[in-house]
Design an enzyme around this catalytic site. Structure first.
Site: not given
Length: 115
Positions: A1-2
């Site tokens: 998850m950026p």
């Protein structure tokens, strides 16, 4: 998850920061192939910063992700985010650094656990 963290010395009081964050999320999603709902952003302004010995508008960013990053993707994201900062905050592309971290899932906590 950026997670994209952006810091600038530009005062953001009169700036639509929601639009900047939204455009940044779209750019990261587009180039990583991840859904926008997975991407987190933060934008901090009025931070005392210098670049090249001056206090002219400047910014620093860090993008941490569990996968999805590679040299080609990083270059595209760097171009997109620097364009956003240049058009929205008048931070020249030459006064912006973006650091990329592609990390293991065990080094990224979420929902009370790790990936």
């Amino acid at each position: 998850m950026p997670c994209l963290n952006l810091t600038t010395n530009v005062n953001l009081d009169a700036v639509d920061t929601s639009a900047i964050r939204s455009e940044a999320i779209s750019a990261v999603a587009k180039h990583t192939g991840l859904p926008e709902s997975y991407i987190m952003t933060s934008l901090k302004g009025s931070v005392p910063m210098t670049f090249g010995g001056t206090e002219q508008p400047t910014a620093f960013g860090e993008l941490v992700s569990v996968g999805g990053l590679n040299p080609d993707v990083n270059e595209k994201i760097s171009a997109a985010i620097s364009t956003i900062l240049e058009t929205k905050l008048n931070v020249p592309k030459s006064r912006f650094f973006l650091k990329f971290h592609d990390t293991e899932g065990s080094n990224f906590g979420w929902n009370g656990s790790t990936f």
